[in-house]
Design an enzyme around this catalytic site. Structure first.
Site, PDB file in Angstrom:
ATOM      1  N   LYS A  34       7.017  12.997 -10.901  1.00 49.56           N
ATOM      2  CA  LYS A  34       7.787  12.540  -9.733  1.00 49.56           C
ATOM      3  C   LYS A  34       8.815  13.590  -9.298  1.00 49.56           C
ATOM      4  O   LYS A  34       8.933  13.898  -8.112  1.00 49.56           O
ATOM      5  CB  LYS A  34       8.530  11.226 -10.044  1.00 49.56           C
ATOM      6  CG  LYS A  34       7.626  10.053 -10.385  1.00 49.56           C
ATOM      7  CD  LYS A  34       8.401   8.757 -10.510  1.00 49.56           C
ATOM      8  CE  LYS A  34       9.417   8.725 -11.619  1.00 49.56           C
ATOM      9  NZ  LYS A  34       8.856   8.773 -12.994  1.00 49.56           N
ATOM     10  N   ARG A 147       8.294  19.705 -21.852  1.00 49.07           N
ATOM     11  CA  ARG A 147       9.138  19.809 -20.664  1.00 49.07           C
ATOM     12  C   ARG A 147      10.487  20.487 -20.959  1.00 49.07           C
ATOM     13  O   ARG A 147      11.133  20.190 -21.949  1.00 49.07           O
ATOM     14  CB  ARG A 147       9.393  18.403 -20.117  1.00 49.07           C
ATOM     15  CG  ARG A 147      10.123  18.392 -18.820  1.00 49.07           C
ATOM     16  CD  ARG A 147       9.765  17.206 -18.010  1.00 49.07           C
ATOM     17  NE  ARG A 147      10.426  15.993 -18.476  1.00 49.07           N
ATOM     18  CZ  ARG A 147      10.311  14.839 -17.838  1.00 49.07           C
ATOM     19  NH1 ARG A 147       9.555  14.728 -16.772  1.00 49.07           N
ATOM     20  NH2 ARG A 147      10.927  13.778 -18.289  1.00 49.07           N
ATOM     21  N   ARG A 180      15.837  17.926 -22.323  1.00 50.56           N
ATOM     22  CA  ARG A 180      16.719  16.786 -22.060  1.00 50.56           C
ATOM     23  C   ARG A 180      16.843  15.919 -23.303  1.00 50.56           C
ATOM     24  O   ARG A 180      15.866  15.738 -24.028  1.00 50.56           O
ATOM     25  CB  ARG A 180      16.118  15.939 -20.928  1.00 50.56           C
ATOM     26  CG  ARG A 180      16.694  16.255 -19.594  1.00 50.56           C
ATOM     27  CD  ARG A 180      15.935  15.607 -18.486  1.00 50.56           C
ATOM     28  NE  ARG A 180      15.526  14.229 -18.752  1.00 50.56           N
ATOM     29  CZ  ARG A 180      14.872  13.473 -17.863  1.00 50.56           C
ATOM     30  NH1 ARG A 180      14.585  13.961 -16.685  1.00 50.56           N
ATOM     31  NH2 ARG A 180      14.524  12.241 -18.160  1.00 50.56           N
ATOM     32  N   ARG A 191      11.020   5.034 -23.740  1.00 53.68           N
ATOM     33  CA  ARG A 191      10.963   5.084 -22.269  1.00 53.68           C
ATOM     34  C   ARG A 191       9.602   4.603 -21.773  1.00 53.68           C
ATOM     35  O   ARG A 191       9.510   3.906 -20.758  1.00 53.68           O
ATOM     36  CB  ARG A 191      11.239   6.509 -21.767  1.00 53.68           C
ATOM     37  CG  ARG A 191      12.700   6.896 -21.914  1.00 53.68           C
ATOM     38  CD  ARG A 191      12.903   8.384 -21.731  1.00 53.68           C
ATOM     39  NE  ARG A 191      12.556   8.840 -20.398  1.00 53.68           N
ATOM     40  CZ  ARG A 191      12.235  10.099 -20.104  1.00 53.68           C
ATOM     41  NH1 ARG A 191      12.188  11.021 -21.032  1.00 53.68           N
ATOM     42  NH2 ARG A 191      11.939  10.415 -18.872  1.00 53.68           N
TER      43      ARG A 191
HETATM   44  P1  AMP Z   1      14.464   9.712 -15.189  1.00 52.65           P
HETATM   45  O1  AMP Z   1      15.172  11.012 -15.065  1.00 52.65           O
HETATM   46  O2  AMP Z   1      14.071   9.129 -13.875  1.00 52.65           O
HETATM   47  O3  AMP Z   1      13.315   9.761 -16.164  1.00 52.65           O
HETATM   48  O4  AMP Z   1      15.535   8.687 -15.819  1.00 52.65           O
HETATM   49  C1  AMP Z   1      16.145   8.934 -17.066  1.00 52.65           C
HETATM   50  C2  AMP Z   1      16.839   7.675 -17.557  1.00 52.65           C
HETATM   51  O5  AMP Z   1      17.820   7.240 -16.610  1.00 52.65           O
HETATM   52  C3  AMP Z   1      15.943   6.458 -17.764  1.00 52.65           C
HETATM   53  O6  AMP Z   1      15.288   6.480 -19.017  1.00 52.65           O
HETATM   54  C4  AMP Z   1      16.961   5.341 -17.666  1.00 52.65           C
HETATM   55  O7  AMP Z   1      17.754   5.257 -18.842  1.00 52.65           O
HETATM   56  C5  AMP Z   1      17.870   5.825 -16.549  1.00 52.65           C
HETATM   57  N1  AMP Z   1      17.392   5.414 -15.208  1.00 52.65           N
HETATM   58  C6  AMP Z   1      16.948   6.235 -14.216  1.00 52.65           C
HETATM   59  N2  AMP Z   1      16.596   5.542 -13.137  1.00 52.65           N
HETATM   60  C7  AMP Z   1      16.800   4.241 -13.444  1.00 52.65           C
HETATM   61  C8  AMP Z   1      16.610   3.026 -12.739  1.00 52.65           C
HETATM   62  N3  AMP Z   1      16.101   3.003 -11.488  1.00 52.65           N
HETATM   63  N4  AMP Z   1      16.933   1.869 -13.366  1.00 52.65           N
HETATM   64  C9  AMP Z   1      17.444   1.858 -14.613  1.00 52.65           C
HETATM   65  N5  AMP Z   1      17.621   2.974 -15.349  1.00 52.65           N
HETATM   66  C10 AMP Z   1      17.327   4.165 -14.776  1.00 52.65           C
END
Ligand code: AMP
Length: 240
Positions: A34, A147, A180, A191
């Site tokens: 994404k 990554r 990360r 996750r």
């Molecule tokens: P991402 O970078 O999109 O993979 O998000 C990393 C982390 O941020 C996720 O594992 C969640 O802990 C939190 N997070 C990101 N977007 C959301 C969302 N829309 N709702 C809830 N938690 C989120």
């Protein structure tokens, strides 16, 4: 900057062409690409990427009250509260750079968020386009474990599919790449569980209710190829 236009079906065939902001929702599991596709679309359409993950990490880096409250959940791979992310997205999409549209990356992730998003999009008269990046589970695991991210500009790399020119160094600004915190293996597993339980079911919500859903096989091909498919599907969004 390319601007974005959409024509609603009822206007087709008439002289009226109405410009509305476009809301591109990038939907897919962790590791589906994404963030990478969002950056291609930003360069192509000139509309901003709204990554809830990036916004949340920003709060953690800044050490503010929000950051302190969410750090534990994020590092454990759990979702943070719907209220918080809904509020962050609400504030972000009202900034002037979202006037012509925006890309939602990592939002919505729950049914409550999807419903809140619909209310936001209705209020801003945005047209919703959902892109579902479909990726095989094993591919996801190998992608996430390789990554690396640039801590300065956020560019994503992968040891196998998208290596930097010099190992461990960002092509764009020379920063040393990092893993990360939540890309550690045990956190990745959590996750993916959260995704399966809370987020994947949204695909049925979108199939049943969105005006436009594009499903792209993002397992095998490189990111440029995936982007070409997206571009072909969305070419009507660019007004030259
Ligand atoms: P991402 O970078 O999109 O993979 O998000 C990393 C982390 O941020 C996720 O594992 C969640 O802990 C939190 N997070 C990101 N977007 C959301 C969302 N829309 N709702 C809830 N938690 C989120």
């Amino acid at each position: 900057m390319a601007s974005v236009k959409t024509t609603t079906p009822r206007e087709t065939g008439s002289a009226a062409v109405e410009s509305r902001p476009v809301a591109i929702v990038l939907f897919g599991s962790p590791g589906s690409g994404k963030g990478t596709q969002a950056k291609y679309i930003v360069d192509w359409l000139g509309i901003p990427q709204i990554s809830t993950g990036d916004m949340l990490r920003e709060h953690i880096r800044g050490g503010d009250a929000i950051g302190q409250a969410i750090q534990g959940r994020m590092n454990a791979g759990s979702l943070v509260s719907d209220e918080l992310v809904n509020q962050l997205v609400f504030e972000r999409i009202h900034k002037p750079d979202c006037e012509h549209g925006f890309i939602l990356d990592g939002y919505p992730r729950t049914t409550a968020q999807a419903e809140a998003m619909r209310r936001l999009l209705a209020a801003s008269r945005a047209e919703e386009v959902v892109i579902h990046l479909v990726v095989d589970y094993n591919v996801i695991i190998s992608r996430i474990s390789g990554r690396r991210v640039c801590p300065k500009c956020g560019t994503l790399y992968n040891a196998v599919s998208h290596p930097p020119k010099t190992e461990g160094i960002c092509d764009l600004d020379g920063s040393r790449l990092v893993t990360r915190d939540d890309d550690r293996e045990e956190v990745v597993r959590e996750r993916l569980t959260q995704y399966e339980n809370q987020t994947r079911p949204l695909i049925d919500f979108f199939r049943n209710t969105t005006g436009r859903l594009i499903e792209v096989d993002a397992s095998g091909d490189g990111p440029e190829q995936v982007f070409k498919c997206i571009q072909a599907e969305l070419k009507d969004l660019v007004r030259r």
